[in-house]
Design an enzyme around this catalytic site. Structure first.
Site, short mmCIF file in Angstrom:
data_model
loop_
_atom_site.label_atom_id
_atom_site.label_comp_id
_atom_site.label_asym_id
_atom_site.label_seq_id
_atom_site.Cartn_x
_atom_site.Cartn_y
_atom_site.Cartn_z
N ASP A 20 0.83 -1.22 0.00
CA ASP A 20 0.00 0.00 0.00
C ASP A 20 0.86 1.27 0.00
OD1 ASP A 20 -2.28 -1.42 -0.12
OD2 ASP A 20 -3.18 -0.66 1.71
N ASP A 264 -14.15 35.66 -32.28
CA ASP A 264 -15.18 35.51 -33.31
C ASP A 264 -16.29 34.58 -32.81
OD1 ASP A 264 -16.68 34.96 -35.47
OD2 ASP A 264 -15.09 34.12 -36.69
N GLY A 399 -10.90 30.96 -34.29
CA GLY A 399 -11.31 31.64 -35.52
C GLY A 399 -10.72 33.02 -35.57
N LEU A 400 -11.21 33.82 -36.49
CA LEU A 400 -10.73 35.19 -36.56
C LEU A 400 -11.45 36.00 -35.50
CD1 LEU A 400 -10.40 35.43 -40.32
CD2 LEU A 400 -8.60 35.69 -38.65
#
Ligand code: SF4
Length: 506
Positions: A20, A264, A399-400
């Site tokens: 353990d 965007d 994205g833009l």
């Protein structure tokens, strides 16, 4: 172990079989802790089972105390050791150690990790906290609080604590004790001295905060400061508890609101998101996703059954079916069924996302080594909102950016027909700027590629094309025309435009 490892001068003696001890690895490997957890295992073996395992445990406690000289000793059993029914608490107490001994009853095979951490913290507090000395002076004192709940192996706890401590200090509130993370036994004893408690991780700290409220009349906070609006709400909550005004300029470093507006909208708004993890993070992250990022929450769930009610409430708000389970296969099924575009989950959902090829960001423990970055990366407070924005948006296709469109749409240099800037043009420089602006606005030059004779643009399609950011409009026009030509279409409709988009993004 998460509580003991977080603290500075306690030691945990665990009655556990050989093997353990692998648990140490979780802390030293995943969290990259520079020290081993303060845990001693009795490490009995199969051959010890016929003999006196109780004696073995007592020796382990005595040796650990001599070696580490802790200010408090926690004792407990692993699930295997529970079966042999030795009594760690009684055995350790029989040693008459000069420090508090706190037995932990944590039936590991029935209960879950967060419950164990919560119970351990609660037992420590119950055993150690002393009533606050009454301040009889008439002098006004600075309002104060404790921060409760951060542990070792917690998701971004270290950085959340720093962020929220700074925020509280900026509000004029003194942070007396942070616990259990980096707390000593002496710190725990002082908990009752603060005016109120800030509960950052209810899964770990709710039970303790409720007890402190009952015993010492200390109120505690309910808002989890994840996201900008929740952070503002948190500020209102703590300032009303401490009767302080909100200072001006507190939000100066906050970027996420403007950043999410500036992306965007095609690439963020309405993205379908699925959330799974501990209840607190899921509920808070769903709110941030929906209210501040503009995502659509299509599903959410938790493995924390103790907080199922809160998650059900949140699910109602987003009108989705909540998933309360610790079966990761059920979570995977749900994800497959819902087809989200983004998963916000734990390390387990990160595995699922990889298999299903869906973008994913981690928002909750259980964690992985990569959830402990070297840099500062909180989830809470205003800086946390900045971090969330980055970590959630980056897995999505970028994205833009809308703000570029806003700023440059009218600019004479930027239009479909402009020559690439790196080629330069002395003629352009010689032309009066105002004249060029008029040209750009009224009669933009036709794209460089000629329109194929065979396909004509419908008025609606031309209009739709106009919505595409001008940086890529020329390319979109050319691709669509090429596609129309290949398909033998004489007219380009809105549908053709989107078919072409789908075709070229495959
Ligand atoms: S199963 Fe996942 S979280 Fe667990 S150790 Fe492996 S990689 Fe890490």
């Amino acid at each position: 172990m998460r509580v003991a490892t977080a603290m500075t001068n306690v030691h945990y003696v665990l009655h556990a079989p050989q093997g353990d001890t692998y648990a140490d690895l979780l802390f030293t490997m995943i969290e990259r802790l520079p020290r081993r957890p303060p845990v001693t295992y009795s490490t009995f073996q199969a051959r010890d089972l016929g003999g006196d395992t109780a004696q073995l445990f007592k020796e382990a406690v005595a040796n650990a105390f001599d070696r580490f000289q802790p200010q408090a000793v926690l004792v407990g059993s692993s699930c295997t050791a529970e079966l042999i029914q030795d009594d760690p608490g009684g055995l350790a107490r029989a040693l008459n150690l000069p420090v508090p001994v706190i037995p932990l009853e944590l039936p590991a095979y029935q209960r879950k990790e967060n419950w164990g951490a919560s119970e351990t913290f609660y037992q420590l507090v119950r055993n150690l906290v002393k009533p606050a000395d009454k301040d009889l002076s008439a002098a006004p004192h600075k309002p104060s609080c404790n921060i409760l709940g951060p542990t070792a192996l917690g998701f971004r706890h270290r950085d959340d604590v720093r962020e929220i401590s700074q925020l509280l200090q900026a509000l004029g509130i003194e942070v007396k004790v942070i616990a259990p993370l980096n707390a000593s036994v002496e710190d725990i004893r002082k908990l009752a001295q603060a005016d109120f408690n800030v509960v950052l991780y209810p899964e770990i700290a709710n039970t303790t905060a409720q007890w402190l409220e009952r015993q010492f009349n200390q109120p505690y906070t309910r808002t989890i400061p994840i996201g900008v609006s929740a952070t503002r709400e948190f500020i209102r909550e703590v300032t009303s508890l401490s009767e302080l005004p909100i200072p001006v300029g507190l939000e100066d470093d906050m970027h996420s609101v403007w950043y999410s507006r500036s992306v965007d909208s095609t690439y963020l708004t309405g993205k379908r998101v699925f959330l799974f993890g501990d209840a607190t993070h899921v509920v808070a992250a769903a709110r941030f996703a929906s209210e501040e990022m503009g995502f659509e929450v299509v599903g959410l769930g938790t493995y924390s059954r103790e907080f199922a009610r809160e998650v059900r409430e949140a699910a109602k708000k987003y009108q989705v079916e909540p998933l309360i389970t610790d079966d990761y296969l059920a979570v995977e099924e749900q994800i497959k069924h819902l087809h989200p575009e983004l998963i916000l989950g734990t390390q387990m959902e990160r595995h699922i996302a990889k298999r299903l090829n869906i973008p994913c960001a981690v928002i909750s423990a259980p964690v992985h080594i990569q959830d402990f970055p070297a840099r500062y990366a909180p989830q809470m407070g205003f800086e946390g909102a900045n971090v969330l924005f980055d970590t959630w948006v980056h897995p999505l296709m970028m994205g833009l950016e809308e703000h570029l469109l806003g700023m440059f749409r009218e600019d004479f240099e930027f239009h479909d027909g402009a020559a690439p800037s790196h080629l330069g043009s002395s003629r352009v420089a010689e032309t009066p700027v105002t004249a060029l602006r008029e040209v750009a606005q009224t009669e933009l030059p036709k794209p460089i590629t000629a329109q194929p004779a065979s396909s004509a643009w419908s008025i609606e399609a031309e209009k739709e094309l106009g919505k595409i950011p001008f940086f890529v409009r020329g390319k979109a026009r050319r691709n669509t025309e090429r596609y129309a030509l290949e398909q033998g279409l004489s007219t380009i409709t809105v549908e053709t435009l989107y078919d072409a988009k789908a075709h070229f993004s495959r």
